[in-house]
Design a protein around this motif. Structure first.
Motif, PDB file in Angstrom:
ATOM      1  N   THR A   1      15.365  -3.358   6.882  1.00 30.01           N
ATOM      2  CA  THR A   1      15.709  -2.764   8.157  1.00 30.01           C
ATOM      3  C   THR A   1      17.175  -2.343   8.109  1.00 30.01           C
ATOM      4  N   LEU A   2      17.405  -1.061   8.379  1.00 29.83           N
ATOM      5  CA  LEU A   2      18.754  -0.504   8.299  1.00 29.83           C
ATOM      6  C   LEU A   2      18.870   0.656   9.271  1.00 29.83           C
ATOM      7  N   ILE A   3      19.966   0.711  10.024  1.00 32.64           N
ATOM      8  CA  ILE A   3      20.275   1.858  10.863  1.00 32.64           C
ATOM      9  C   ILE A   3      21.593   2.425  10.376  1.00 32.64           C
ATOM     10  N   GLU A   4      21.603   3.694   9.963  1.00 37.91           N
ATOM     11  CA  GLU A   4      22.819   4.285   9.407  1.00 37.91           C
ATOM     12  C   GLU A   4      22.974   5.740   9.843  1.00 37.91           C
ATOM     13  N   ASP A   5      24.235   6.142  10.027  1.00 41.56           N
ATOM     14  CA  ASP A   5      24.577   7.544  10.294  1.00 41.56           C
ATOM     15  C   ASP A   5      23.825   8.103  11.492  1.00 41.56           C
ATOM     16  N   CYS A   6      23.683   7.296  12.532  1.00 41.17           N
ATOM     17  CA  CYS A   6      22.985   7.727  13.740  1.00 41.17           C
ATOM     18  C   CYS A   6      23.961   7.839  14.908  1.00 41.17           C
TER      19      CYS A   6
ATOM     20  N   LEU B   1      25.258   0.749  10.026  1.00 41.83           N
ATOM     21  CA  LEU B   1      26.372   1.366   9.311  1.00 41.83           C
ATOM     22  C   LEU B   1      26.647   2.770   9.848  1.00 41.83           C
ATOM     23  N   ASN B   2      27.922   3.074  10.080  1.00 43.68           N
ATOM     24  CA  ASN B   2      28.365   4.446  10.381  1.00 43.68           C
ATOM     25  C   ASN B   2      27.649   5.050  11.585  1.00 43.68           C
ATOM     26  N   CYS B   3      27.496   4.278  12.640  1.00 45.36           N
ATOM     27  CA  CYS B   3      26.816   4.764  13.839  1.00 45.36           C
ATOM     28  C   CYS B   3      27.794   4.904  15.002  1.00 45.36           C
ATOM     29  N   THR B   4      27.499   5.829  15.916  1.00 45.24           N
ATOM     30  CA  THR B   4      28.373   6.092  17.049  1.00 45.24           C
ATOM     31  C   THR B   4      27.561   6.224  18.326  1.00 45.24           C
ATOM     32  N   ASN B   5      28.063   5.613  19.397  1.00 46.52           N
ATOM     33  CA  ASN B   5      27.500   5.831  20.723  1.00 46.52           C
ATOM     34  C   ASN B   5      28.546   6.497  21.600  1.00 46.52           C
ATOM     35  N   ASN B   6      28.154   7.617  22.220  1.00 45.44           N
ATOM     36  CA  ASN B   6      28.998   8.311  23.185  1.00 45.44           C
ATOM     37  C   ASN B   6      28.404   8.299  24.580  1.00 45.44           C
TER      38      ASN B   6
ATOM     39  N   VAL C   1      13.994   2.000   7.838  1.00 38.84           N
ATOM     40  CA  VAL C   1      15.306   2.637   7.718  1.00 38.84           C
ATOM     41  C   VAL C   1      15.358   3.810   8.685  1.00 38.84           C
ATOM     42  N   LEU C   2      16.348   3.801   9.571  1.00 40.83           N
ATOM     43  CA  LEU C   2      16.606   4.901  10.499  1.00 40.83           C
ATOM     44  C   LEU C   2      17.916   5.546  10.069  1.00 40.83           C
ATOM     45  N   SER C   3      17.863   6.814   9.659  1.00 39.39           N
ATOM     46  CA  SER C   3      19.023   7.430   9.035  1.00 39.39           C
ATOM     47  C   SER C   3      19.231   8.865   9.519  1.00 39.39           C
TER      48      SER C   3
ATOM     49  N   ILE D   1       0.811  -1.214   0.000  1.00 40.92           N
ATOM     50  CA  ILE D   1       0.000   0.000   0.000  1.00 40.92           C
ATOM     51  C   ILE D   1       0.847   1.269   0.000  1.00 40.92           C
ATOM     52  N   GLY D   2       2.150   1.148   0.164  1.00 40.14           N
ATOM     53  CA  GLY D   2       3.007   2.330   0.231  1.00 40.14           C
ATOM     54  C   GLY D   2       4.412   2.021  -0.214  1.00 40.14           C
ATOM     55  N   GLY D   3       5.355   2.177   0.662  1.00 43.80           N
ATOM     56  CA  GLY D   3       6.753   1.918   0.335  1.00 43.80           C
ATOM     57  C   GLY D   3       7.567   1.795   1.604  1.00 43.80           C
ATOM     58  N   GLN D   4       8.861   2.101   1.488  1.00 51.55           N
ATOM     59  CA  GLN D   4       9.774   1.950   2.600  1.00 51.55           C
ATOM     60  C   GLN D   4       9.467   2.964   3.708  1.00 51.55           C
ATOM     61  N   CYS D   5       9.353   2.475   4.930  1.00 49.27           N
ATOM     62  CA  CYS D   5       9.219   3.358   6.079  1.00 49.27           C
ATOM     63  C   CYS D   5      10.596   3.897   6.440  1.00 49.27           C
ATOM     64  N   VAL D   6      10.694   5.219   6.566  1.00 50.82           N
ATOM     65  CA  VAL D   6      11.969   5.872   6.847  1.00 50.82           C
ATOM     66  C   VAL D   6      11.764   6.930   7.929  1.00 50.82           C
ATOM     67  N   ILE D   7      12.639   6.917   8.934  1.00 50.63           N
ATOM     68  CA  ILE D   7      12.706   7.982   9.933  1.00 50.63           C
ATOM     69  C   ILE D   7      14.084   8.604   9.788  1.00 50.63           C
ATOM     70  N   GLN D   8      14.160   9.880   9.448  1.00 46.58           N
ATOM     71  CA  GLN D   8      15.467  10.440   9.098  1.00 46.58           C
ATOM     72  C   GLN D   8      15.624  11.899   9.544  1.00 46.58           C
ATOM     73  N   ASN D   9      16.903  12.262   9.736  1.00 44.55           N
ATOM     74  CA  ASN D   9      17.320  13.656   9.906  1.00 44.55           C
ATOM     75  C   ASN D   9      16.593  14.364  11.042  1.00 44.55           C
ATOM     76  N   ILE D  10      16.585  13.745  12.199  1.00 46.70           N
ATOM     77  CA  ILE D  10      15.929  14.343  13.357  1.00 46.70           C
ATOM     78  C   ILE D  10      16.851  14.255  14.562  1.00 46.70           C
ATOM     79  N   ARG D  11      16.761  15.249  15.435  1.00 46.72           N
ATOM     80  CA  ARG D  11      17.560  15.300  16.655  1.00 46.72           C
ATOM     81  C   ARG D  11      16.618  15.327  17.855  1.00 46.72           C
ATOM     82  N   ILE D  12      16.919  14.500  18.852  1.00 44.96           N
ATOM     83  CA  ILE D  12      16.160  14.475  20.097  1.00 44.96           C
ATOM     84  C   ILE D  12      17.005  15.148  21.172  1.00 44.96           C
ATOM     85  N   GLU D  13      16.405  16.115  21.864  1.00 41.78           N
ATOM     86  CA  GLU D  13      17.154  16.889  22.851  1.00 41.78           C
ATOM     87  C   GLU D  13      16.382  16.968  24.167  1.00 41.78           C
ATOM     88  N   GLY D  14      17.088  16.718  25.267  1.00 44.87           N
ATOM     89  CA  GLY D  14      16.497  16.882  26.594  1.00 44.87           C
ATOM     90  C   GLY D  14      15.417  15.890  26.928  1.00 44.87           C
TER      91      GLY D  14
END
Length: 469
Positions: A293-298, A322-327, A253-255, A218-231
């Motif tokens: 399912t993909l998590i990238e650049d997060c 791919l290309n993810c960092t945890n601090n 896809v989370l990007s 009924i649609g296509g790829q679900c994507v959550i992208q380019n968002i910042r969560i603060e506080g």
């Protein structure tokens, strides 16, 4: 000309009320009746040195500050605080809080507009398959006007209402899913002050999004992208999956998503599984609807404490990262990792890959299975690969702890290095600079560790691998 003069008269009346409005500081509405015309204004007043004001009318807008939030309607200022986020979403006004184009794509401008998206998805009225939701500006959820919604006073009743639901009825042994199916583009904007308090709420996901899924029928790829969560602040007792961004992401896809260093999550029970900075769980669904399912650049900079199967990026998964960092500092009972708490082929399909990822945060497992990249790995496929990854955080556990993986069954670890210290409890088994335990079906290729390894029994403690068999 008469309409213009009426509009000016309305603004004059509103300005005369500003001292009282500033003193009140409440979320309210006001409408000025000028002859045959009534104009509704939407304003937000911030207490700054110079003061700030936004004014919006149904026939146009006049802005001194791009913020929005307070409402004025009636002959005097009256409080219109909402009791929960569902009420707030129902009060959202098209053209002010959100807009819809001819393709059905939404643009969200305010906290109420974002709550409107949650209401549409969770009710099943609109799940956005094949459509896009875009933020036009950063949003502070404290501007939503929900009574009692604050970092230290939020309750289960006025907690943020996650977009998309996944709930489990224990008595009926039945799962109900109402996921977000579209593309959510944060447009490099920030969502501030996301608060959720679920101390006794059973089987409900926590996050900005609760549940996401792709459906190519009924649609296509679900994507959550380019968002910042603060506080953000999340406290959870018994939900299914917890995250600052997406509780459970299936075929999603989370990007390009980031969580800031002031965000914190506390899981109130050691046996609550699937807790992560970007996603609590990320896996392929069993519905075969065509998504990946993909998590990238997060990046996660937030602190996570408690639960099990807990990771800086994702709690449990079996898909590409791919290309993810945890601090952030990550502490849980077991299965704890800087990138993923548990990585299992049961949660996805080949290829199983974690590439170009890094962890700098300290990782602690009260019991066992802690790693700078992954706490515990179950992959027997020859396609399993961790490559070009690094860890500089200190790893502490009661057993099965390593700079890259705590325990690895079948994964190849290639071109990885560790500079963090590995610390056991004095009698810990399986401590290694790269892997605490590495099965014979897995391998290490071109890896090194410069961190100290201590606190383990001699026969299963090693500079690179604690035990290999």
């Amino acid at each position: 000309m008469k309409r213009f003069l009426a509009f000016l008269l309305c603004l004059t009346l509103l300005c005369l009320m500003l001292p009282a409005i500033l003193a009140a500081g409440v979320f309210s509405e006001y409408a000025a009746d000028a002859g045959a015309n009534t104009y509704t204004f939407r304003v937000n007043l911030k207490e700054t040195e110079s003061g700030s004001l936004s004014v919006y009318s149904e026939s146009g807008s006049l802005k001194n500050d791009a913020q929005s939030g307070m409402r004025f309607r009636g002959a005097s200022v009256q409080s219109t605080e909402f009791s929960n986020w569902e009420e707030a979403g129902n009060a959202a006004v098209e053209g002010t809080d959100y807009s819809v184009d001819t393709n059905g794509d939404y643009t969200v401008m305010t906290a109420l507009g974002l709550a409107k998206i949650a209401n549409l998805v969770n009710s099943g009225e609109e799940q956005f398959a094949g459509k896009t939701v875009t933020l036009s500006q950063s949003i502070d959820l404290l501007d939503g006007g929900v009574a009692g919604y604050a970092k230290d006073t939020v309750t289960a009743e006025n907690s943020w209402n996650p977009i998309g639901t996944l709930s489990y009825d224990f008595a009926a042994n039945q799962v109900t899913v109402m996921p977000f199916l579209g593309v959510f583009d944060g447009n490099d904007c920030t969502v501030k002050n996301l608060f959720i308090n679920y101390p006794d709420v059973f089987a409900k996901n926590a996050g900005l999004f609760g549940s996401t899924l792709s459906d190519f029928n009924i649609g296509g790829q679900c994507v959550i992208q380019n968002i910042r969560i603060e506080g953000a602040k999340i406290e959870a007792g018994f939900p299914i999956a917890n995250s600052f961004l997406v509780g459970m992401a299936a075929d999603t896809v989370l990007s390009g998503c980031t969580v800031d260093e002031t965000s914190e999550m506390t899981v109130l029970s050691d046996d609550v599984q699937l807790n992560g900075g970007i996603a609590g769980g990320a896996q392929e669904s069993t519905l075969d609807l065509g998504g990946e399912t993909l998590i990238e650049d997060c990046v996660n900079n937030g602190t996570i404490t408690g639960g099990m199967v807990t990771g800086g990026i994702v709690g449990g998964t079996g898909q590409k990262i791919l290309n993810c960092t945890n601090n952030g500092t990550i502490t849980a009972s077991m299965n704890v990792g800087g990138i993923a708490g548990l990585y299992s082929e049961d949660n996805g399909f080949a290829p199983f890959e974690i590439i170009n990822c890094a962890n700098t945060g300290d990782i602690t497992a009260t019991y066992s299975w802690a790693g700078g990249i992954v706490g515990d790995i179950y992959v027997e496929s020859e396609d399993g690969l961790i490559a070009n990854c690094s860890n500089s955080g200190n790893i502490t556990a009661g057993g099965d702890a390593g700079g890259i993986s705590g325990s690895s069954a079948g994964m190849q670890i290639k071109n990885c290095y560790n500079t963090g210290d590995i610390q056991g409890d004095g009698s810990a088994e399986n401590l290694g600079g790269i892997a605490g335990f590495q099965s014979e079906t897995g391998s290490l290729v071109n890896c090194y560790s410069a961190g100290n390894v201590s606190g383990g029994v001699a026969e299963s403690t090693g500079a690179a691998v604690g035990q290999n068999k």
